[in-house]
Structures are given as structure tokens and as C-alpha cells.
Design a protein around this motif. Structure first.
Motif, PDB file in Angstrom:
ATOM      1  N   VAL A   1      13.855  12.198  -2.964  1.00 18.40           N
ATOM      2  CA  VAL A   1      12.504  12.557  -2.527  1.00 18.40           C
ATOM      3  C   VAL A   1      11.578  11.355  -2.678  1.00 18.40           C
ATOM      4  O   VAL A   1      10.761  11.081  -1.789  1.00 18.40           O
ATOM      5  CB  VAL A   1      11.967  13.769  -3.319  1.00 18.40           C
ATOM      6  CG1 VAL A   1      10.526  14.068  -2.956  1.00 18.40           C
ATOM      7  CG2 VAL A   1      12.837  14.993  -3.072  1.00 18.40           C
ATOM      8  N   TYR A   2      11.713  10.616  -3.781  1.00 17.26           N
ATOM      9  CA  TYR A   2      10.902   9.414  -3.960  1.00 17.26           C
ATOM     10  C   TYR A   2      11.182   8.400  -2.849  1.00 17.26           C
ATOM     11  O   TYR A   2      10.266   7.782  -2.312  1.00 17.26           O
ATOM     12  CB  TYR A   2      11.181   8.756  -5.316  1.00 17.26           C
ATOM     13  CG  TYR A   2      10.714   9.524  -6.520  1.00 17.26           C
ATOM     14  CD1 TYR A   2       9.557  10.295  -6.493  1.00 17.26           C
ATOM     15  CD2 TYR A   2      11.425   9.476  -7.716  1.00 17.26           C
ATOM     16  CE1 TYR A   2       9.132  10.992  -7.606  1.00 17.26           C
ATOM     17  CE2 TYR A   2      11.006  10.168  -8.837  1.00 17.26           C
ATOM     18  CZ  TYR A   2       9.859  10.923  -8.780  1.00 17.26           C
ATOM     19  OH  TYR A   2       9.440  11.609  -9.881  1.00 17.26           O
ATOM     20  N   SER A   3      12.457   8.208  -2.513  1.00 20.21           N
ATOM     21  CA  SER A   3      12.823   7.228  -1.481  1.00 20.21           C
ATOM     22  C   SER A   3      12.295   7.628  -0.112  1.00 20.21           C
ATOM     23  O   SER A   3      11.693   6.810   0.597  1.00 20.21           O
ATOM     24  CB  SER A   3      14.347   7.083  -1.419  1.00 20.21           C
ATOM     25  OG  SER A   3      14.841   6.603  -2.640  1.00 20.21           O
ATOM     26  N   VAL A   4      12.506   8.884   0.273  1.00 23.29           N
ATOM     27  CA  VAL A   4      12.015   9.352   1.573  1.00 23.29           C
ATOM     28  C   VAL A   4      10.491   9.300   1.614  1.00 23.29           C
ATOM     29  O   VAL A   4       9.902   8.877   2.608  1.00 23.29           O
ATOM     30  CB  VAL A   4      12.543  10.776   1.868  1.00 23.29           C
ATOM     31  CG1 VAL A   4      11.864  11.378   3.074  1.00 23.29           C
ATOM     32  CG2 VAL A   4      14.049  10.741   2.062  1.00 23.29           C
ATOM     33  N   GLY A   5       9.865   9.691   0.511  1.00 14.77           N
ATOM     34  CA  GLY A   5       8.404   9.636   0.432  1.00 14.77           C
ATOM     35  C   GLY A   5       7.887   8.219   0.596  1.00 14.77           C
ATOM     36  O   GLY A   5       6.905   7.989   1.312  1.00 14.77           O
TER      37      GLY A   5
ATOM     38  N   VAL B   1       0.829  -1.208   0.000  1.00 16.43           N
ATOM     39  CA  VAL B   1       0.000   0.000   0.000  1.00 16.43           C
ATOM     40  C   VAL B   1       0.865   1.260   0.000  1.00 16.43           C
ATOM     41  O   VAL B   1       0.521   2.257  -0.630  1.00 16.43           O
ATOM     42  CB  VAL B   1      -0.987  -0.019   1.183  1.00 16.43           C
ATOM     43  CG1 VAL B   1      -1.789   1.264   1.254  1.00 16.43           C
ATOM     44  CG2 VAL B   1      -1.915  -1.205   1.061  1.00 16.43           C
ATOM     45  N   GLY B   2       2.016   1.221   0.678  1.00 15.76           N
ATOM     46  CA  GLY B   2       2.943   2.351   0.650  1.00 15.76           C
ATOM     47  C   GLY B   2       3.443   2.632  -0.754  1.00 15.76           C
ATOM     48  O   GLY B   2       3.561   3.786  -1.175  1.00 15.76           O
ATOM     49  N   GLY B   3       3.742   1.569  -1.498  1.00 19.43           N
ATOM     50  CA  GLY B   3       4.165   1.739  -2.893  1.00 19.43           C
ATOM     51  C   GLY B   3       3.067   2.314  -3.768  1.00 19.43           C
ATOM     52  O   GLY B   3       3.314   3.181  -4.614  1.00 19.43           O
ATOM     53  N   ILE B   4       1.847   1.843  -3.571  1.00 17.33           N
ATOM     54  CA  ILE B   4       0.708   2.373  -4.338  1.00 17.33           C
ATOM     55  C   ILE B   4       0.464   3.830  -3.979  1.00 17.33           C
ATOM     56  O   ILE B   4       0.244   4.676  -4.863  1.00 17.33           O
ATOM     57  CB  ILE B   4      -0.554   1.519  -4.093  1.00 17.33           C
ATOM     58  CG1 ILE B   4      -0.369   0.119  -4.679  1.00 17.33           C
ATOM     59  CG2 ILE B   4      -1.796   2.185  -4.659  1.00 17.33           C
ATOM     60  CD1 ILE B   4      -1.430  -0.877  -4.258  1.00 17.33           C
ATOM     61  N   ALA B   5       0.524   4.156  -2.687  1.00 18.52           N
ATOM     62  CA  ALA B   5       0.309   5.539  -2.252  1.00 18.52           C
ATOM     63  C   ALA B   5       1.384   6.461  -2.821  1.00 18.52           C
ATOM     64  O   ALA B   5       1.085   7.576  -3.256  1.00 18.52           O
ATOM     65  CB  ALA B   5       0.304   5.612  -0.723  1.00 18.52           C
ATOM     66  N   GLU B   6       2.634   5.992  -2.838  1.00 16.03           N
ATOM     67  CA  GLU B   6       3.702   6.813  -3.403  1.00 16.03           C
ATOM     68  C   GLU B   6       3.480   7.045  -4.891  1.00 16.03           C
ATOM     69  O   GLU B   6       3.645   8.164  -5.384  1.00 16.03           O
ATOM     70  CB  GLU B   6       5.052   6.140  -3.189  1.00 16.03           C
ATOM     71  CG  GLU B   6       6.172   6.971  -3.781  1.00 16.03           C
ATOM     72  CD  GLU B   6       7.470   6.219  -3.894  1.00 16.03           C
ATOM     73  OE1 GLU B   6       8.496   6.906  -3.962  1.00 16.03           O
ATOM     74  OE2 GLU B   6       7.465   4.984  -3.922  1.00 16.03           O
ATOM     75  N   ALA B   7       3.103   5.996  -5.608  1.00 11.59           N
ATOM     76  CA  ALA B   7       2.862   6.142  -7.042  1.00 11.59           C
ATOM     77  C   ALA B   7       1.740   7.138  -7.309  1.00 11.59           C
ATOM     78  O   ALA B   7       1.863   8.004  -8.190  1.00 11.59           O
ATOM     79  CB  ALA B   7       2.531   4.785  -7.652  1.00 11.59           C
ATOM     80  N   LEU B   8       0.663   7.037  -6.553  1.00  6.93           N
ATOM     81  CA  LEU B   8      -0.447   7.978  -6.748  1.00  6.93           C
ATOM     82  C   LEU B   8      -0.059   9.402  -6.369  1.00  6.93           C
ATOM     83  O   LEU B   8      -0.399  10.359  -7.065  1.00  6.93           O
ATOM     84  CB  LEU B   8      -1.664   7.524  -5.941  1.00  6.93           C
ATOM     85  CG  LEU B   8      -2.319   6.230  -6.405  1.00  6.93           C
ATOM     86  CD1 LEU B   8      -3.425   5.814  -5.437  1.00  6.93           C
ATOM     87  CD2 LEU B   8      -2.867   6.384  -7.811  1.00  6.93           C
ATOM     88  N   PHE B   9       0.663   9.561  -5.266  1.00  3.30           N
ATOM     89  CA  PHE B   9       1.061  10.890  -4.808  1.00  3.30           C
ATOM     90  C   PHE B   9       2.000  11.566  -5.806  1.00  3.30           C
ATOM     91  O   PHE B   9       1.795  12.718  -6.194  1.00  3.30           O
ATOM     92  CB  PHE B   9       1.735  10.807  -3.436  1.00  3.30           C
ATOM     93  CG  PHE B   9       2.139  12.135  -2.875  1.00  3.30           C
ATOM     94  CD1 PHE B   9       1.212  12.920  -2.208  1.00  3.30           C
ATOM     95  CD2 PHE B   9       3.428  12.613  -3.014  1.00  3.30           C
ATOM     96  CE1 PHE B   9       1.569  14.158  -1.695  1.00  3.30           C
ATOM     97  CE2 PHE B   9       3.803  13.835  -2.509  1.00  3.30           C
ATOM     98  CZ  PHE B   9       2.870  14.615  -1.838  1.00  3.30           C
TER      99      PHE B   9
END
Length: 78
Positions: A47-51, A16-24
Motif C-alpha cells: 500500500v505504501y509503494s502504490v500510494g 513532493v510525492g515522498g513528502i505527500a506520502e509521509a504526511l498521508f
């Protein structure tokens, strides 16, 4: 905490963290983001990694709360 319970928490929150990052980051460009009124000077990858780790931590906290709340009174009062 057992290893199985830890996997129940970390694996779904990872997905879910990966999906949320992709959407954000589909909606927001890291180079246009501001932190305390100053532009973020990190690379996009940073920024992608920290996010991702922030989203993963929030989702893991949610999964951990779910595991905590579904315990029976007997399990809690041992």
C-alpha cells in the motif's frame, strides 16, 4: 522533450510525492483503509509503494503542466 526538461518534471515531483506520502500515511493506517467498500488485503509495504507511485504521478502531472504553461508562443508554434 529534452532530458533536462524531464528531470525538471520528475525530480521535484519525486521529492513532493515522498513528502505527500509521509504526511498521508501519518494520518491514515493502510490496514484500516477501504477500497470500494472492502478492506484492502495488501501488505502495508504494498500500500505504501502504490500510494507513493500515485502521489508521484499526480505531482509529475502538476510539474508537467507547469512546464507546458511556461513555454513561450514561439516554442509552441514551431
Amino acid at each position: 522533450m529534452t532530458m533536462q526538461r524531464l528531470i525538471w518534471i520528475l525530480w521535484p515531483s519525486f521529492i513532493v510525492g515522498g513528502i505527500a506520502e509521509a504526511l498521508f500515511f501519518t494520518a491514515f493506517d493502510p490496514q484500516d483503509m477501504m477500497l470500494f467498500g472492502d478492506p484492502i488485503s495488501w501488505s502495508r509495504e504494498a500500500v505504501y509503494s502504490v500510494g507513493f507511485f500515485i502521489f508521484w504521478a499526480v505531482c509529475a502531472a502538476s510539474s508537467a503542466a507547469t512546464c507546458l504553461l511556461q513555454r513561450s508562443p514561439d516554442q509552441i508554434n514551431r
